[in-house]
Design a protein around this motif. Structure first.
Motif: not given
Length: 160
Positions: A103-110, A125-134
């Motif tokens: 959840d902390d990644h939803r804060r504006m600064g983060k 050249g990296f692919l970054v895939v983001r998944l949430t904890d949820y």
């Protein structure tokens, strides 16, 4: 047992995994029986002990014949521009990074810092895939399938 123990410390373009210093004696020698940790308590090469999502994902990945050796957990890398990051999951041979965001990644600064980080890693050249904890905790099978698709896509694009 941990997939990260099977990965190399240097990827193909020079971004490297650097050893942590907290598991070393003052003379730089590795301390026997002490897992490397960073300043945030992450055990390098393993799921973060405070992240149920990382632990669940790890359990599922090590049981998957296709993905079990692809990823290392909580590994530091240095970009070509000198930026240093510790990434949640790294498949260096595929130049693939997975971040499991709480959840902390939803804060504006983060959120802004994450976008800067994604840009720096993308330029290298990296692919970054983001998944949430949820996302991981509510449907780990779907999360694993996303990683499978990313791995397969990277195998084609990185190793044509």
């Amino acid at each position: 047992p941990y997939a990260s123990e099977q990965i190399q410390n240097r990827s193909s373009n020079g971004a490297s995994a650097r050893p942590a210093t907290s598991s070393r004696a003052s003379n730089g020698a590795a301390l026997p029986g002490v897992a490397p940790q960073d300043s945030l308590g992450r055990v390098l090469g393993r799921p973060h002990p405070g992240s149920d999502a990382e632990k669940e994902l790890h359990a599922r990945l090590v049981a998957d014949a296709e993905l079990e050796t692809c990823f290392g957990f909580n590994l530091p890398i240095t970009t070509n521009s000198g930026q240093q990051y510790c990434v949640d999951l790294l498949a260096p041979h595929l130049r693939l990074i997975v971040e499991v965001d709480g959840d902390d990644h939803r804060r504006m600064g983060k959120f802004i810092a994450d976008r800067k980080r994604d840009f720096e890693l993308g330029v290298d050249g990296f692919l970054v895939v983001r998944l949430t904890d949820y996302e991981v905790l509510s449907d780990v099978e779907l999360a694993v399938e996303k990683l499978r698709r990313a791995v397969r896509g990277r195998k084609v694009s990185v190793n044509p």
